[in-house]
Design a protein around this motif. Structure first.
Motif, short mmCIF file in Angstrom:
data_model
loop_
_atom_site.label_atom_id
_atom_site.label_comp_id
_atom_site.label_asym_id
_atom_site.label_seq_id
_atom_site.Cartn_x
_atom_site.Cartn_y
_atom_site.Cartn_z
N VAL A 5 74.99 -3.58 -23.37
CA VAL A 5 73.80 -2.69 -23.43
C VAL A 5 74.01 -1.37 -23.18
O VAL A 5 74.84 -0.90 -22.46
CB VAL A 5 72.96 -3.14 -21.99
N GLU A 6 73.44 -0.83 -24.50
CA GLU A 6 73.59 0.65 -24.58
C GLU A 6 72.31 1.45 -23.94
O GLU A 6 71.16 0.99 -23.93
CB GLU A 6 73.58 1.21 -25.99
N SER A 7 72.49 2.68 -23.38
CA SER A 7 71.56 3.34 -22.86
C SER A 7 71.72 4.93 -22.97
O SER A 7 73.08 5.27 -23.38
CB SER A 7 71.13 3.26 -21.46
N GLY A 8 70.97 5.69 -22.92
CA GLY A 8 71.13 7.14 -22.88
C GLY A 8 70.53 7.85 -24.28
O GLY A 8 70.48 9.37 -24.09
N GLY A 9 69.88 7.11 -24.96
CA GLY A 9 69.39 7.98 -26.18
C GLY A 9 68.13 8.66 -26.00
O GLY A 9 67.53 8.49 -24.77
N GLY A 10 67.82 9.42 -27.10
CA GLY A 10 66.76 10.15 -26.82
C GLY A 10 66.47 11.12 -27.85
O GLY A 10 67.11 10.90 -28.93
N LEU A 11 65.39 12.12 -27.59
CA LEU A 11 65.09 13.24 -28.48
C LEU A 11 65.70 14.30 -27.71
O LEU A 11 65.38 14.81 -26.69
CB LEU A 11 63.56 13.19 -28.80
N VAL A 12 66.60 15.14 -28.76
CA VAL A 12 67.18 16.40 -28.41
C VAL A 12 66.83 17.25 -29.67
O VAL A 12 66.96 16.91 -30.79
CB VAL A 12 68.52 15.96 -28.11
N GLN A 13 67.21 18.68 -29.26
CA GLN A 13 67.03 19.62 -30.26
C GLN A 13 68.49 19.80 -30.85
O GLN A 13 69.47 19.49 -30.23
CB GLN A 13 66.74 20.95 -29.89
N ALA A 14 68.53 20.08 -32.09
CA ALA A 14 69.88 20.54 -32.70
C ALA A 14 70.80 21.59 -31.64
O ALA A 14 70.01 22.57 -31.30
CB ALA A 14 69.67 21.29 -34.11
N GLY A 15 71.76 21.38 -31.80
CA GLY A 15 72.69 22.03 -30.72
C GLY A 15 72.79 21.36 -29.37
O GLY A 15 73.82 21.95 -28.50
#
Length: 123
Positions: A5-15
């Motif tokens: 089970v993977e987790s921790g993804g999301g939306l992030v800005q470049a850098g």
């Protein structure tokens, strides 16, 4: 059968940075080599990094070398992917998988897969 089970993804800005987790049940990572792959829309699944069952050996795709780090926490039976200096081209669904062979970068060599976690990097 190993369940991942993977987790921790999301939306992030470049850098920016994200840390993905891959938790295992039904087996331990000490018995398998672990790999992270990613798949962007309309593209084939791409190798990112792999770690041997001992955790002592790792290797990375050139596209992420120096920015991503794979690690493991044996008591938690969890593998991590620390992603720094993220770029828009890192946007993809990220998968962890296990294999009985270390040093292989082809998805067909991995037997058990997680469901994936979405990483989106905005410019």
């Amino acid at each position: 059968q190993v369940h991942l089970v993977e987790s921790g993804g999301g939306l992030v800005q470049a850098g920016g940075s994200l840390r993905l987790s891959c938790a295992a049940s039904g087996g331990t990572f000490s018995s398998y080599a672990v790999g992270w792959f990613r798949q962007a829309p309309g593209k084939e699944r791409e190798f990112v990094t792999a770690m041997s069952s001992s955790g002592r050996r790792t290797y990375y795709a050139d596209s992420v070398k120096g920015r991503f780090t794979i690690s493991s926490d044996s008591p938690k039976n969890t593998v991590y992917l620390q992603m720094n200096s993220l770029k828009p081209e890192d946007t993809a669904v990220y998968y962890c998988a296990v294999s009985t062979r270390y040093g292989v970068a082809t998805p067909d060599s991995y037997y058990y897969w997680g469901q994936g976690t979405q990483v989106t990097v905005s410019s």
